[in-house]
Motif scaffolding. Structure first.
Motif, short mmCIF file in Angstrom:
data_model
loop_
_atom_site.label_atom_id
_atom_site.label_comp_id
_atom_site.label_asym_id
_atom_site.label_seq_id
_atom_site.Cartn_x
_atom_site.Cartn_y
_atom_site.Cartn_z
N LEU A 1 18.77 99.89 47.01
CA LEU A 1 20.22 99.91 46.80
C LEU A 1 20.83 101.21 47.31
N ILE A 2 20.18 102.33 47.06
CA ILE A 2 20.67 103.61 47.59
C ILE A 2 20.70 103.57 49.11
N ARG B 1 26.34 107.34 55.18
CA ARG B 1 25.90 108.60 54.58
C ARG B 1 24.38 108.67 54.59
N ASP B 2 23.87 109.84 54.37
CA ASP B 2 22.43 110.02 54.22
C ASP B 2 22.04 109.54 52.82
N ASP C 1 23.45 109.92 44.62
CA ASP C 1 22.79 110.14 43.34
C ASP C 1 22.89 108.86 42.51
N ALA C 2 21.80 108.44 41.94
CA ALA C 2 21.76 107.18 41.20
C ALA C 2 22.67 107.14 39.98
N TYR D 1 31.91 107.86 45.66
CA TYR D 1 31.47 107.86 47.05
C TYR D 1 32.42 107.08 47.95
N GLY D 2 33.44 106.49 47.36
CA GLY D 2 34.39 105.73 48.15
C GLY D 2 34.14 104.23 48.16
N VAL D 3 33.29 103.75 47.27
CA VAL D 3 33.05 102.31 47.20
C VAL D 3 34.30 101.65 46.61
#
Length: 86
Positions: free
Chosen positions: A15-16, A25-26, A31-32, A39-41
């Motif tokens: 999922l990450i 992104r990397d 971060d979980a 993060y902009g989701v």
């Protein structure tokens, strides 16, 4: 992946990686425990990620899960509970 073979840690990693790909992104920057909206989701990203989860796991996932469980850790835990309950 089937529900019988569900591995929460493996799913978190997947999922990450998927979220990092969608957001360009990397994976190490995700971060979980951080809320995904940080993060902009947004709703479009969430729908795309839910679709990817359904395809990856082979199960139907409510679109609202991304908002009900707003971090990778929370979402992975909720899916683990859902899949092991069946």
């Amino acid at each position: 992946m089937t529900s019988a073979a569900f591995d929460e840690a493996e799913f978190r990693t997947w999922l990450i990686d998927r979220i990092a790909t969608v957001l360009k992104r990397d994976p190490s920057a995700i971060d979980a425990d951080t809320p995904l909206v940080d993060y902009g989701v947004d709703s479009l990203y969430a729908l795309a990620i839910v679709d990817d989860i359904e395809n990856h796991l082979g199960v139907a996932v409510e679109a609202t899960m991304m908002w009900d469980y707003p971090s990778v850790a929370a979402l992975a835990s909720a899916l683990a509970d859902q899949l092991t309950a069946h």
